[in-house]
Design an enzyme around this catalytic site. Sequence first.
Site, PDB file in Angstrom:
ATOM      1  N   THR A  78     -52.470  39.904 -24.365  1.00  0.00           N
ATOM      2  CA  THR A  78     -51.851  38.624 -24.501  1.00  0.00           C
ATOM      3  C   THR A  78     -50.609  38.719 -23.276  1.00  0.00           C
ATOM      4  OG1 THR A  78     -51.390  39.825 -27.360  1.00  0.00           O
ATOM      5  CG2 THR A  78     -49.162  38.680 -25.755  1.00  0.00           C
TER       6      THR A  78
ATOM      7  N   ARG B 184     -54.143  37.387 -40.660  1.00  0.00           N
ATOM      8  CA  ARG B 184     -52.910  38.506 -40.018  1.00  0.00           C
ATOM      9  C   ARG B 184     -52.475  37.903 -38.950  1.00  0.00           C
ATOM     10  NH1 ARG B 184     -52.140  40.083 -34.561  1.00  0.00           N
ATOM     11  NH2 ARG B 184     -52.047  42.103 -34.426  1.00  0.00           N
ATOM     12  N   ILE B 185     -50.990  38.527 -38.863  1.00  0.00           N
ATOM     13  CA  ILE B 185     -50.140  37.765 -38.265  1.00  0.00           C
ATOM     14  C   ILE B 185     -49.519  39.108 -36.968  1.00  0.00           C
ATOM     15  CG2 ILE B 185     -47.469  36.479 -37.519  1.00  0.00           C
ATOM     16  CD1 ILE B 185     -48.472  35.180 -39.882  1.00  0.00           C
ATOM     17  N   GLY B 186     -49.834  39.176 -36.233  1.00  0.00           N
ATOM     18  CA  GLY B 186     -48.815  40.069 -34.870  1.00  0.00           C
ATOM     19  C   GLY B 186     -47.387  39.836 -34.584  1.00  0.00           C
TER      20      GLY B 186
ATOM     21  N   GLY C 246     -49.235  44.217 -26.799  1.00  0.00           N
ATOM     22  CA  GLY C 246     -49.453  45.371 -27.707  1.00  0.00           C
ATOM     23  C   GLY C 246     -50.030  45.222 -29.075  1.00  0.00           C
ATOM     24  N   TYR C 247     -51.103  46.773 -29.606  1.00  0.00           N
ATOM     25  CA  TYR C 247     -50.920  46.124 -30.803  1.00  0.00           C
ATOM     26  C   TYR C 247     -49.593  45.883 -31.783  1.00  0.00           C
ATOM     27  CZ  TYR C 247     -54.750  47.445 -34.057  1.00  0.00           C
ATOM     28  OH  TYR C 247     -55.049  47.035 -35.288  1.00  0.00           O
ATOM     29  N   GLY C 248     -49.799  44.306 -32.290  1.00  0.00           N
ATOM     30  CA  GLY C 248     -48.400  44.002 -33.138  1.00  0.00           C
ATOM     31  C   GLY C 248     -47.422  44.512 -34.140  1.00  0.00           C
TER      32      GLY C 248
END
Length: 290
Positions: free
Chosen positions: A155, A183-185, A207-209
């Site tokens: 990102t 899916r939305i982060g 990172g991992y949203g």
Amino acid sequence: MTSEKEKGYRSALETALKAGEKILEKGGSASDAVTEAVASMEDSELFNAGKGSVFTNNEDHELEASIMDGKTLNAGAICSVKHIKNPIKLSRVIMDDPEFVFLAGEGAEEYAEKKGFSLVSNDYFFSEFRYNQLKSIKNEGSMKLDHDSDKKFGTVGAVAIDKYGTIAGATSTGGLTNKKYGRIGDSPVIGSGVYADNETCAISCTGYGEFFLRAVTAYDIAATMKYKNVSLQKAADEVIIEKMTRFGGEGGVIGIDSSGNIVFSFNSEGMYRGMVKEGEEIKTMIYKDN
């Protein structure tokens, strides 16, 4: 990480930094600077944003972006778009529109066309490298970060301060490889993936949203600064190194405060990052120490 690949990433980071610096040198705003820096990375296949976005489970691309101005607290964000070449540029237009903050999918693209944007085919975002990433994990049924194997997240984001003392932050991403169900982060969510307030700081997250969404990470750093009266570095490390690690969230942030102090804080093995200050040479880093 081959030496050739590392050279490519550092070059792309330098190009992005120069794009933002050029705006600031001409007296432009922090918001315009972070827009150009992020757009530069969106134009590179090396990062998981814009041109280099990863594939969804449906074998297409869904992009997200956001931006926030620290003086006005105006913000613009989009998600689930498939035909916007530079998502951050559309977010920038939305930020200046008092009627909206967050637009999604086809509605966002309809708005873009009315604002003069030319839509691109979803095939514009295709790359063999990303498609091979998808194929390698699709049978597992899991979703993975762009650089899940070496923990240097893809990102992109930028933060800046302009000559007027205004700060801004921006973030853009293609999300997770093999993501499903729309899916939305955290990247397009104000307060989670990006935040800016001249009273505290401007933050962009990677990172991992899901973890950053639950923790409202970007705003939490600003709030920690404000309510604990601590420095940006201390606030960022408290949130990223302490809170997020306990929470199980892996990733990091870039940040800047109204005094121009710059921080990088991450709990992963590395994070592609760089900085430039007036009168100083551009610096780029990948691992913990360089």
